[in-house]
Design a protein around this motif. Sequence first.
Motif, short mmCIF file in Angstrom:
data_model
loop_
_atom_site.label_atom_id
_atom_site.label_comp_id
_atom_site.label_asym_id
_atom_site.label_seq_id
_atom_site.Cartn_x
_atom_site.Cartn_y
_atom_site.Cartn_z
N UNK A 1 0.78 -1.24 0.00
CA UNK A 1 0.00 0.00 0.00
C UNK A 1 0.80 1.28 0.00
N UNK A 2 2.12 1.20 -0.09
CA UNK A 2 2.92 2.41 -0.11
C UNK A 2 2.75 3.12 -1.45
N UNK A 3 2.41 4.42 -1.47
CA UNK A 3 2.17 5.15 -2.73
C UNK A 3 3.48 5.58 -3.38
N UNK A 4 4.12 4.64 -4.06
CA UNK A 4 5.41 4.91 -4.69
C UNK A 4 5.21 5.03 -6.20
N UNK A 5 5.64 6.14 -6.76
CA UNK A 5 5.58 6.36 -8.21
C UNK A 5 6.96 6.11 -8.81
N UNK A 6 6.97 5.73 -10.11
CA UNK A 6 8.23 5.55 -10.82
C UNK A 6 8.38 4.14 -11.32
N UNK A 7 9.54 3.90 -11.95
CA UNK A 7 9.81 2.59 -12.51
C UNK A 7 11.31 2.40 -12.65
N UNK A 8 11.71 1.16 -12.93
CA UNK A 8 13.12 0.84 -13.08
C UNK A 8 13.75 1.68 -14.18
N UNK A 9 14.92 2.23 -13.93
CA UNK A 9 15.63 3.04 -14.91
C UNK A 9 15.26 4.50 -14.86
N UNK A 10 14.17 4.85 -14.20
CA UNK A 10 13.73 6.25 -14.12
C UNK A 10 13.95 6.81 -12.72
N UNK A 11 13.48 6.06 -11.74
CA UNK A 11 13.59 6.52 -10.36
C UNK A 11 12.28 6.35 -9.63
N UNK A 12 12.33 6.44 -8.32
CA UNK A 12 11.14 6.23 -7.49
C UNK A 12 10.93 7.42 -6.57
N UNK A 13 9.64 7.71 -6.34
CA UNK A 13 9.27 8.83 -5.50
C UNK A 13 8.09 8.42 -4.62
N UNK A 14 8.23 8.66 -3.33
CA UNK A 14 7.15 8.37 -2.38
C UNK A 14 6.25 9.60 -2.30
N UNK A 15 4.97 9.42 -2.66
CA UNK A 15 4.05 10.55 -2.66
C UNK A 15 3.85 11.09 -1.25
N UNK A 16 3.59 12.40 -1.18
CA UNK A 16 3.36 13.05 0.11
C UNK A 16 2.10 12.51 0.77
#
Length: 232
Positions: free
Chosen positions: A48-63
């Motif tokens: 359930x962690x709201x993590x955006x992104x993908x392999x090769x691009x990067x990941x960001x945890x939404x506020x």
Amino acid sequence: MQRAERLIVLVDTLRRHRWPVTASALSEQLGVSTRTIYRDIQSLIGLGAPIDGEAGVGYLLRKGFFMPPLMFSPVELEALLLGARWVGQQGDKELADAANSALDKIATAVPPALREVLEDTGLWAGPSSAPRRGEPLFVLRRALREELKLRIVYRDVEGRETERTVWPLTLAFFEGARILAAWCELREDFRHFRTDRIADLQVMEESYPGSRRLLAQRWLQTERQRRSRKES
């Protein structure tokens, strides 16, 4: 590092980044392979962690995402336990009781596996050599919290007493002494006072001008300048 602990650290690492961070950067920070990071990211998303992104691009945890309360790593628990035991030896009775109460609350809230860390740690704080008898630490801490002036009778190293009105800024706990840093109206400057040399004090129930935080910043800047002049 166990996987459950690593997932907590990974979430905390993502939370500190405002921009997408690559799996390679995360793997370097956590000391694991990028493949492990990919698997852990998918596990977190599944939980359930709201993590955006993908392999090769990067990941960001939404506020707006917060870790479950009191999910500490074993090392964090050891640090809290050692700190609480140190307070029990260095502080006054009120602080010591508060530290023990906080540990009891933590012990009832953390998972059983982590509770064992609190119950079976090898970290202890030794007794303090600083004087404690008669030191009004709880009064000083109240004045600090509420930003109130203090009227003190201070005895210097030669036994001479002076009456002063001070604005308490910070209380430092050293091994052999406890030092109150304050603005002294008598000297019109910042001064340091050993708490065991305060012969008498009274909280004046009068706030001093400005905020303690800003005054403390001025005091720190002044101390840095004094040290710089001594070293030059």
